[in-house]
Write a protein that holds these residues in place. Structure first.
Motif, PDB file in Angstrom:
ATOM      1  N   GLY A   1       0.815  -1.216   0.000  1.00 40.30           N
ATOM      2  CA  GLY A   1       0.000   0.000   0.000  1.00 40.30           C
ATOM      3  C   GLY A   1       0.844   1.260   0.000  1.00 40.30           C
ATOM      4  O   GLY A   1       0.517   2.244  -0.664  1.00 40.30           O
TER       5      GLY A   1
ATOM      6  N   GLN B   1       2.282   1.695  -3.416  1.00 37.81           N
ATOM      7  CA  GLN B   1       1.255   2.198  -4.317  1.00 37.81           C
ATOM      8  C   GLN B   1       1.069   3.699  -4.141  1.00 37.81           C
ATOM      9  O   GLN B   1       0.973   4.451  -5.112  1.00 37.81           O
ATOM     10  CB  GLN B   1      -0.071   1.479  -4.025  1.00 37.81           C
ATOM     11  CG  GLN B   1      -1.141   1.740  -5.048  1.00 37.81           C
ATOM     12  CD  GLN B   1      -0.793   1.183  -6.416  1.00 37.81           C
ATOM     13  OE1 GLN B   1      -0.715  -0.004  -6.605  1.00 37.81           O
ATOM     14  NE2 GLN B   1      -0.554   2.064  -7.370  1.00 37.81           N
ATOM     15  N   ARG B   2       1.078   4.151  -2.862  1.00 33.60           N
ATOM     16  CA  ARG B   2       0.918   5.587  -2.621  1.00 33.60           C
ATOM     17  C   ARG B   2       2.155   6.360  -3.058  1.00 33.60           C
ATOM     18  O   ARG B   2       2.068   7.497  -3.506  1.00 33.60           O
ATOM     19  CB  ARG B   2       0.602   5.843  -1.148  1.00 33.60           C
ATOM     20  CG  ARG B   2      -0.862   5.517  -0.823  1.00 33.60           C
ATOM     21  CD  ARG B   2      -1.203   5.912   0.576  1.00 33.60           C
ATOM     22  NE  ARG B   2      -0.545   5.021   1.544  1.00 33.60           N
ATOM     23  CZ  ARG B   2      -0.304   5.353   2.804  1.00 33.60           C
ATOM     24  NH1 ARG B   2      -0.628   6.533   3.265  1.00 33.60           N
ATOM     25  NH2 ARG B   2       0.283   4.489   3.605  1.00 33.60           N
TER      26      ARG B   2
ATOM     27  N   THR C   1      -5.719  -0.061  -6.704  1.00 35.85           N
ATOM     28  CA  THR C   1      -6.156  -0.761  -5.499  1.00 35.85           C
ATOM     29  C   THR C   1      -6.073  -2.278  -5.658  1.00 35.85           C
ATOM     30  O   THR C   1      -6.566  -3.023  -4.819  1.00 35.85           O
ATOM     31  CB  THR C   1      -7.618  -0.379  -5.155  1.00 35.85           C
ATOM     32  OG1 THR C   1      -8.426  -0.647  -6.307  1.00 35.85           O
ATOM     33  CG2 THR C   1      -7.734   1.080  -4.794  1.00 35.85           C
TER      34      THR C   1
ATOM     35  N   LYS D   1      -7.448   0.408   0.567  1.00 33.19           N
ATOM     36  CA  LYS D   1      -8.302   0.741  -0.566  1.00 33.19           C
ATOM     37  C   LYS D   1      -9.103   2.003  -0.254  1.00 33.19           C
ATOM     38  O   LYS D   1      -9.179   2.925  -1.049  1.00 33.19           O
ATOM     39  CB  LYS D   1      -9.252  -0.432  -0.819  1.00 33.19           C
ATOM     40  CG  LYS D   1      -9.449  -0.771  -2.264  1.00 33.19           C
ATOM     41  CD  LYS D   1     -10.299  -2.023  -2.404  1.00 33.19           C
ATOM     42  CE  LYS D   1      -9.556  -3.057  -3.209  1.00 33.19           C
ATOM     43  NZ  LYS D   1     -10.376  -4.180  -3.629  1.00 33.19           N
ATOM     44  N   THR D   2      -9.705   2.019   0.934  1.00 31.36           N
ATOM     45  CA  THR D   2     -10.483   3.184   1.342  1.00 31.36           C
ATOM     46  C   THR D   2      -9.600   4.419   1.372  1.00 31.36           C
ATOM     47  O   THR D   2      -9.988   5.493   0.910  1.00 31.36           O
ATOM     48  CB  THR D   2     -11.080   2.949   2.752  1.00 31.36           C
ATOM     49  OG1 THR D   2     -11.610   1.629   2.772  1.00 31.36           O
ATOM     50  CG2 THR D   2     -12.158   3.937   3.068  1.00 31.36           C
TER      51      THR D   2
ATOM     52  N   ILE E   1      -6.963   5.018  -0.352  1.00 28.41           N
ATOM     53  CA  ILE E   1      -6.636   5.461  -1.705  1.00 28.41           C
ATOM     54  C   ILE E   1      -7.841   6.149  -2.357  1.00 28.41           C
ATOM     55  O   ILE E   1      -7.696   7.176  -3.004  1.00 28.41           O
ATOM     56  CB  ILE E   1      -6.125   4.265  -2.545  1.00 28.41           C
ATOM     57  CG1 ILE E   1      -4.711   3.905  -2.071  1.00 28.41           C
ATOM     58  CG2 ILE E   1      -6.121   4.592  -4.041  1.00 28.41           C
ATOM     59  CD1 ILE E   1      -4.100   2.695  -2.724  1.00 28.41           C
ATOM     60  N   TYR E   2      -9.062   5.617  -2.118  1.00 26.25           N
ATOM     61  CA  TYR E   2     -10.233   6.283  -2.684  1.00 26.25           C
ATOM     62  C   TYR E   2     -10.471   7.641  -2.041  1.00 26.25           C
ATOM     63  O   TYR E   2     -10.890   8.590  -2.713  1.00 26.25           O
ATOM     64  CB  TYR E   2     -11.479   5.384  -2.583  1.00 26.25           C
ATOM     65  CG  TYR E   2     -11.532   4.409  -3.732  1.00 26.25           C
ATOM     66  CD1 TYR E   2     -11.578   4.886  -5.039  1.00 26.25           C
ATOM     67  CD2 TYR E   2     -11.496   3.037  -3.528  1.00 26.25           C
ATOM     68  CE1 TYR E   2     -11.587   4.002  -6.115  1.00 26.25           C
ATOM     69  CE2 TYR E   2     -11.509   2.150  -4.595  1.00 26.25           C
ATOM     70  CZ  TYR E   2     -11.556   2.644  -5.886  1.00 26.25           C
ATOM     71  OH  TYR E   2     -11.556   1.784  -6.937  1.00 26.25           O
TER      72      TYR E   2
ATOM     73  N   THR F   1      -9.972   0.094 -13.127  1.00 25.27           N
ATOM     74  CA  THR F   1     -10.188  -0.618 -11.862  1.00 25.27           C
ATOM     75  C   THR F   1     -11.076  -1.846 -12.031  1.00 25.27           C
ATOM     76  O   THR F   1     -11.761  -1.999 -13.044  1.00 25.27           O
ATOM     77  CB  THR F   1     -10.821   0.328 -10.813  1.00 25.27           C
ATOM     78  OG1 THR F   1     -10.953  -0.360  -9.578  1.00 25.27           O
ATOM     79  CG2 THR F   1     -12.187   0.801 -11.269  1.00 25.27           C
TER      80      THR F   1
ATOM     81  N   ASP G   1     -12.857  -2.525  -9.119  1.00 26.97           N
ATOM     82  CA  ASP G   1     -13.710  -2.325  -7.945  1.00 26.97           C
ATOM     83  C   ASP G   1     -15.122  -1.932  -8.362  1.00 26.97           C
ATOM     84  O   ASP G   1     -15.571  -0.806  -8.133  1.00 26.97           O
ATOM     85  CB  ASP G   1     -13.123  -1.234  -7.040  1.00 26.97           C
ATOM     86  CG  ASP G   1     -11.786  -1.652  -6.471  1.00 26.97           C
ATOM     87  OD1 ASP G   1     -11.520  -2.866  -6.471  1.00 26.97           O
ATOM     88  OD2 ASP G   1     -11.038  -0.782  -6.038  1.00 26.97           O
TER      89      ASP G   1
END
Lengths: 290, 256
Positions: free
Chosen positions: B142, B145-146, B166, B174-175, B177-178, B194, B196
């Motif tokens: 994570g 990814q960020r 994500t 995930k939350t 990032i959203y 995505t 998702d």
């Protein structure tokens, strides 16, 4: 190790010489200088070779250079006059073939590797008389480095440092994430070829020290050990230079004491340290896993 | 109305003899937050690569910021899908984020104080400021990814292209990032690839369903079970596309 050396010293009459005494001889002074100067190129370029996994391509460039040695023999020139153009041509040729012509990189490397060696063998065969120094180019002879070669090594070192400094952020970018570098507008193919040419120049230097066959070891081993201790590419380069220098000097000294082939001794010292480091790390990883 | 940032007109892409994109027409306008859904192999990543200039269209045309793809490097921030970087690469998160400044620098020009400042701001935006000096191999999935999102932001882009940001993170991340994307959509045009399907509708302004061809869904429409089933070829979550909180709509861009 020291006890075994002492044991050998007791059983056989061996010249155990302190460092300063070795340096009485000009050829030994040159050898040490060559070892230190070549370590600079080795540490810097070795870092790129290791992080980008260019070991095999470096081997291909080095062996293609044998064709250059053959050509120099045939024409009666200084071998470096053949090694430099051949290694640069190999770097650019392999680079372009594998990146532009959709030929698998290892295929391109293999073709250049063998073709270069073949050209060398044929040209040496065509040259009348026996080629006396051939062995020293295949396996290196650091004890016969003349002053003129030292100057050339210094010049190539400075050139390599200058290019790496200039292309600093570009080289980091293509090494870490080539696709992103391309998206950012970098000419990745050109940068790639510049880097391969730097490897070729490093090969030119190293042929003097350890010879064509063993170049890959000094390009990869010091940098690979350095990587495990380094936070950044530059520290990896600095550590690589230090390690390459240590291996070369230790190998040279041991080869002097035990009267062994210098290039091979340098490689064995490096390989031994590499093995010990790898085993220690494997042991550590196992400990943390349990 | 301003000129669209991305215009694809009857775009076709063949990769190794297989049709990956077939007659795709699409435009992305300033302020859009477009989600691109679709099965693997449906051409989502290829679409991004065409926009980035990495893949050439076989036929049809693409303009990005009114120019050929690949000519607007400084205005696009790209977050790639793959996280399979060499983890043993000796490089810090800060140095990776600095790469986002590449497109704004000339050859031989070194990163300066302003570049470091922007990189640090991007790290702060993504909540990674405290990890700036950490080696990339020591970051979690994570965090990495960020860091890649931070790298895209450091170049101060107008358009963000994200490829499954994500996909390899836990639900909590995930939350995060959203939430980050919700914040970024105020100042950026975003195209997000995505899987998702369940959560995406709450965040985006438009949804494109891509399976070689395109099915466009505007706010207010419901992407029903039958539409999604036929898209994916197997049952998936229903996407109910309510009008999001803040966005501009362009109802004239509907493609069946």
């Amino acid at each position: 190790m020291w006890s075994s050396i002492a044991l050998l010293a007791a059983t056989k009459p061996i010249r155990i010489t302190a460092m300063p005494d070795i340096l009485h001889f000009e050829f030994m002074r040159n050898a040490f200088l060559a070892a230190i100067l070549s370590s600079v190129a080795c540490g810097i370029i070795g870092a790129y070779v290791v992080v980008r996994r260019l070991g095999f391509i470096s081997g291909g460039i080095a062996h293609t250079a044998f064709g250059g040695i053959g050509l120099s023999y045939y024409l009666g020139l200084n071998p470096l006059a053949g090694i430099i153009p051949f290694s640069l041509a190999a770097a650019i040729g392999i680079g372009l073939l594998s990146r532009k012509a959709r030929i698998a990189e290892d295929t391109a490397i293999g073709a250049f590797w063998a073709a270069g060696m073949s050209v060398g063998v044929i040209l040496i065969g065509l040259t009348p008389g026996y080629a006396p120094n051939l062995f020293s180019y295949l396996f290196g002879n650091i004890l016969t480095v003349p002053n003129s070669d030292l100057q050339l090594i210094l010049l190539l070192d400075l050139l390599i440092i200058a290019v790496v400094w200039l292309f600093d952020k570009e080289f980091v970018a293509i090494s870490f994430d080539e696709e992103y570098a391309r998206i950012s507008g970098l000419k990745t193919l050109a940068l790639d070829l510049v880097m391969l040419c730097l490897i070729a120049l490093t090969v030119v230097i190293m042929v003097r020290i350890v010879g064509i066959v063993m170049v890959i070891a000094l390009l990869t081993i010091p940098a690979a050990i350095a990587r495990s201790f380094s936070q950044s590419l530059y520290r990896m380069m600095a550590t690589g230079i230090l390690l390459a220098g240590l291996f070369s000097i230790a190998g040279l000294w041991l080869s002097w004491i035990f009267n062994l082939a210098s290039g091979a001794t340098i490689i064995l010292v490096a390989a031994l340290v590499f093995l010990v480091n790898a085993l220690l790390r494997a042991g550590k990883a196992r400990q943390t896993a349990c | 109305m301003t000129e669209p940032l991305i215009v694809c007109d009857r775009l076709c892409v063949d990769l190794g003899g297989a049709k990956v994109l077939d007659g795709l027409s699409l435009s992305v306008h300033e302020g859009d937050f477009l989600a691109v859904l679709g099965p693997n192999g449906g051409g989502k990543t290829t679409l991004l690569k065409v926009v980035l200039g990495l893949v050439r269209p076989t036929s049809g045309s693409v303009t990005v910021f009114g120019k050929e793809p690949g000519c607007a490097a400084g205005r696009i921030g790209y977050v790639p899908q793959r996280l399979d970087f060499d983890r043993s690469f000796p490089i810090s998160a800060m140095e990776v984020v600095l790469m986002g400044r590449l497109s704004r620098k000339k050859l031989f020009q070194r990163y300066g104080r302003q570049d470091r400042q922007k990189a640090l701001e991007a790290l702060e935006t993504t909540g990674l400021a405290s990890l700036a000096q950490r080696r990339i191999g020591a970051l979690s999935g994570g965090e990495l990814q960020r860091a890649l999102i931070a790298r895209a932001l450091a170049g101060e882009p107008e358009l963000l292209l994200l490829d499954e940001p994500t996909a390899s993170v836990d639900p909590d991340m995930k939350t995060t990032i959203y939430d980050l994307l919700d914040q970024l959509k105020k100042s950026h045009t975003i195209v997000l690839v995505t899987h998702d399907t369940g959560t995406i509708a709450r965040h985006v302004s438009r949804i494109a369903c891509l399976n070689c061809t395109l099915d466009m869904h505007e706010p207010g429409s419901t992407l029903g079970r039958s539409a999604l089933d036929s898209l994916y070829g197997y049952p998936v979550d229903v996407v109910e596309h309510r009008a999001p909180r803040s966005h501009e709509t362009y109802p004239d861009h509907r493609h069946a």
